[in-house]
Design an enzyme around this catalytic site. Structure first.
Site, PDB file in Angstrom:
ATOM      1  N   ARG A 143       0.816  -1.226   0.000  1.00 42.87           N
ATOM      2  CA  ARG A 143       0.000   0.000   0.000  1.00 42.87           C
ATOM      3  C   ARG A 143       0.841   1.264   0.000  1.00 42.87           C
ATOM      4  O   ARG A 143       0.486   2.273   0.600  1.00 42.87           O
ATOM      5  CB  ARG A 143      -0.960   0.018   1.205  1.00 42.87           C
ATOM      6  CG  ARG A 143      -1.919  -1.140   1.261  1.00 42.87           C
ATOM      7  CD  ARG A 143      -2.857  -1.180   0.050  1.00 42.87           C
ATOM      8  NE  ARG A 143      -3.699  -2.374   0.125  1.00 42.87           N
ATOM      9  CZ  ARG A 143      -3.370  -3.542  -0.413  1.00 42.87           C
ATOM     10  NH1 ARG A 143      -2.247  -3.672  -1.097  1.00 42.87           N
ATOM     11  NH2 ARG A 143      -4.156  -4.583  -0.300  1.00 42.87           N
ATOM     12  N   SER A 201     -11.112   0.340   3.309  1.00 44.46           N
ATOM     13  CA  SER A 201     -10.341  -0.026   4.503  1.00 44.46           C
ATOM     14  C   SER A 201      -9.626   1.206   5.039  1.00 44.46           C
ATOM     15  O   SER A 201      -8.798   1.790   4.341  1.00 44.46           O
ATOM     16  CB  SER A 201      -9.322  -1.119   4.169  1.00 44.46           C
ATOM     17  OG  SER A 201      -9.984  -2.288   3.739  1.00 44.46           O
ATOM     18  N   GLU A 233      -4.925   4.361   6.036  1.00 38.40           N
ATOM     19  CA  GLU A 233      -4.666   4.221   4.600  1.00 38.40           C
ATOM     20  C   GLU A 233      -5.102   5.455   3.820  1.00 38.40           C
ATOM     21  O   GLU A 233      -4.393   5.896   2.911  1.00 38.40           O
ATOM     22  CB  GLU A 233      -5.369   2.976   4.041  1.00 38.40           C
ATOM     23  CG  GLU A 233      -5.054   2.717   2.584  1.00 38.40           C
ATOM     24  CD  GLU A 233      -5.556   1.360   2.119  1.00 38.40           C
ATOM     25  OE1 GLU A 233      -5.710   1.179   0.902  1.00 38.40           O
ATOM     26  OE2 GLU A 233      -5.787   0.468   2.973  1.00 38.40           O
TER      27      GLU A 233
END
Length: 377
Positions: A172, A261, A369
């Protein structure tokens, strides 16, 4: 629908209109870029004026302050899919404009018999954002198929082509994200060095998916992990998994008013993971559930943020059932959701409560995130 004037400026009341979390105050101005030339010119004009810049694609990974954004928002609405190379031996080379809706690209690839991104179905946002976050799900991530990314370099004031070795992909994360959130960036600021113009993917010409790597996905398809299935079947199975978790956008479903998320899965040294396991045994009993662990290389393991959140006492629907303006999704503990009237501070309060609770329970500090604009968690 908002209309652009002759300078490409578009009237939007708030950034809530441009983000999937549906929070965020007013921007000073918005410029919509529908061509690569317009995109570069908008960025150059903003930089020349010394104004803050916020580049927005699908708005699916942004949490924007209630005060709004005191600069220029450039909306990336460029389109186009080109195939400079296609052969049975060399594969498919597909160059996608940054503004193309990502799920439309995945659907097109599946229809054309291009394998490699089918497990990324249903992820909201624009194609240009995928290499920034190194988007991934269900055993695939874009780093596996990206061949190159063309960008506008705001420092060197020129178009550059970055290859996988340049992009420094990790879980990520990428060079592109690092340039936006590096150690020298002020808290709450978003100052990307690179603005994505196009992304070129190397895909495989086959009607079958890549091997199914995710156990729940394999079970839904009725196959063993590692088997391949028709692309269309793989895509539909992924979409079904995401719908069950509230991860496919639906204006009528507040569980999908989110950034997906909110926390990344923690990657921990083995010694720290052993401490997490010990804390879990103390908290849940010696015969209780054990934190998931997956090899992450070089003495590291990846665990599950969703598991840690749930076992720290924050189950599905946390705060949602109390009627608060923000709460955890009723379908998935990783999604922080807007229940209809939330502001950014409501989401931040929830995020801090969950993050600090997990740290207290297991000694793991979860990392957000989404990109925070004008905010600090």
């Amino acid at each position: 629908m908002a209309q652009a004037n002759e300078r490409g400026e578009t009237a939007y009341g708030t950034l809530a209109e441009l983000t999937t979390m549906r929070v965020g105050g007013p921007p000073r101005r918005v410029i919509t870029a529908t061509t690569e030339a317009e995109l570069i010119e908008a960025v150059r004009e903003t930089d020349a004026a010394g104004e803050p810049l916020l580049v927005v694609g699908g708005g699916s990974n942004l949490l924007v302050a209630d005060a709004g954004f005191p600069g220029t928002v450039v909306l990336v609405r460029t389109t186009g899919i080109e195939v400079p190379h296609a052969s049975a031996c060399g594969g498919i080379s597909a160059t996608i404009a940054a503004g193309e809706t990502w799920d439309d690209v995945v659907a097109h690839a599946c229809e054309q018999g291009w394998s490699g991104i089918e497990a990324l179905s249903g992820i909201p946002g624009a194609t240009g954002a995928t290499p920034v976050q190194n988007v991934g799900a269900y055993g695939q991530e874009v780093a596996q198929t990206i061949a190159q990314v063309r960008v506008w370099d705001r420092v060197e004031q020129r178009v550059r082509t970055l290859f996988p070795g340049d992009l420094a992909f990790t879980y990520r994360h990428s060079l592109l994200k690092e340039s936006m959130l590096g150690p020298d960036a002020p808290a709450g600021s978003v100052t990307p060095r690179f603005v994505v113009l196009t992304v070129t993917f190397s895909l495989r010409p086959t009607e079958l998916s890549q091997p199914v790597e995710y156990a729940d996905l394999a079970a839904g398809l009725g196959v063993q992990v590692g088997q391949r299935v028709p692309l269309g079947a793989a895509r539909e199975a992924v979409l079904e998994q995401r719908r069950r978790r509230g991860m496919v956008l639906d204006a009528q479903d507040h569980d999908t008013w989110s950034c997906g998320s909110f926390f990344t899965n923690p990657i921990l040294p083995v010694a720290q993971m052993e401490q997490v396991v010990a804390r879990a045994a103390e908290r849940l009993g010696a015969d209780g559930p054990v934190p998931p662990q997956f090899p992450a290389g070089d003495g590291l393991v990846k665990s599950s943020a969703a598991w840690l959140i749930d076992k720290a006492g924050f189950g599905k629907g946390f705060w949602t059932v109390e009627g608060r303006p923000a709460g955890l999704s009723t379908k998935h503990t990783l999604a922080l959701t807007n229940r209809g009237s939330a502001q950014a501070q409501d989401v931040l309060e929830l995020a801090r409560t969950v993050r600090d609770g997990v740290a207290q329970a297991f000694g793991v500090r979860l990392v957000n995130e989404p990109v925070l604009v004008g905010l600090e968690l």
